[in-house]
Write a protein that holds these residues in place. Sequence first.
Motif, PDB file in Angstrom:
ATOM      1  N   SER A  53       0.707  -1.167   0.088  1.00  0.00           N
ATOM      2  CA  SER A  53       0.030  -0.006  -0.174  1.00  0.00           C
ATOM      3  C   SER A  53       0.921   1.339   0.097  1.00  0.00           C
ATOM      4  N   ALA A  54       2.091   1.127   0.781  1.00  0.00           N
ATOM      5  CA  ALA A  54       2.992   2.624   0.706  1.00  0.00           C
ATOM      6  C   ALA A  54       3.525   2.708  -0.577  1.00  0.00           C
ATOM      7  N   ARG A  55       3.689   1.501  -1.369  1.00  0.00           N
ATOM      8  CA  ARG A  55       4.370   1.850  -2.466  1.00  0.00           C
ATOM      9  C   ARG A  55       3.493   2.372  -3.666  1.00  0.00           C
ATOM     10  N   VAL A  56       2.156   1.710  -3.599  1.00  0.00           N
ATOM     11  CA  VAL A  56       1.182   2.251  -4.258  1.00  0.00           C
ATOM     12  C   VAL A  56       0.788   3.643  -4.020  1.00  0.00           C
ATOM     13  N   VAL A  57       0.786   4.124  -2.850  1.00  0.00           N
ATOM     14  CA  VAL A  57       0.442   5.537  -2.457  1.00  0.00           C
ATOM     15  C   VAL A  57       1.609   6.448  -2.994  1.00  0.00           C
ATOM     16  N   THR A  58       3.055   6.313  -2.810  1.00  0.00           N
ATOM     17  CA  THR A  58       3.928   7.038  -3.161  1.00  0.00           C
ATOM     18  C   THR A  58       4.547   6.830  -4.458  1.00  0.00           C
ATOM     19  N   ARG A  59       4.255   5.926  -5.332  1.00  0.00           N
ATOM     20  CA  ARG A  59       4.831   5.713  -6.528  1.00  0.00           C
ATOM     21  C   ARG A  59       3.658   5.881  -7.673  1.00  0.00           C
ATOM     22  N   HIS A  60       2.516   5.746  -7.114  1.00  0.00           N
ATOM     23  CA  HIS A  60       1.409   5.713  -8.230  1.00  0.00           C
ATOM     24  C   HIS A  60       0.352   6.689  -8.009  1.00  0.00           C
TER      25      HIS A  60
END
Length: 277
Positions: A183-190
């Motif tokens: 979830s953190a990667r989806v929020v920060t990268r997408h």
Amino acid sequence: MTAAGTPRRRPGRRPGVVLGSCLLVALALAAFAGPLFLPYTHTQQDLATVLSAPSPAHPLGTARLGEDVLALCLRGLQKSLVIGLLAAVLTTVVSAVVGTVAGYLGGMVDRVLMAVVDVLLVLPPILVVAVVSPALRDQSWLVLVLLIAGFQWMLTARVVRARARSLRSSGYVVAAENMGASSARVVTRHLLPQMAPLLVVDCTLNVASAVLAEAGLSYFGFGVQAPDVSLGTLVSAGTGSALTFPWVFLAPVGFLAATVLAAAVLGEGLRDDEGAR
């Protein structure tokens, strides 16, 4: 080309963007480089020229202790710009993180974060600042930045939340989730990169509101404390002389109005550019 066959105005070329950018740059240069070319500092007193009208020696006149009003205004502008910019950036970061997390995760996280937003929205900022101000009177002006940012991020967070809710079902987000992205990667990268234009516009507009908030708090004695000055403290100090020695009041008001106008015009221009994309 538009439907009528005329070329669409390129983003970043709108008059508001150019005018606002040029005026803000000019004000920043005046605030940070201008004092280097003045024969007086903002603390230097000349008791022989107390409250003297504008003259070649003092282009904007002098204040009640003989300080050069131009030097005072440039120092006040410097402080107000720094506080406004820091508060605007902090406001945008907090609203971006809270809004994106709430919109993407949904459920209990969304309800808790929006409940916090609702509580903060109903609190009167000036009353809270008045209550906590005595305990913070001797603290750094950075505390003022935190106070301003603490009451400005909520509405933007709701806008960002709505945008995140609409994006969480988009193809690239679903693809990232299927590939095992956290979830953190989806929020920060997408998600956050997709909202960058919105956040840039919001940050620019927040500069104007933060500068006004700082001026208002300093005017009522809750902001920058002596011996330092800001545009708000200068306006407050000059209010009593507005009719008798108007230059003491009008000079900081003029700088304050120019700063807020420049940030607002730039923000509106960027918003128009974003809408035209």
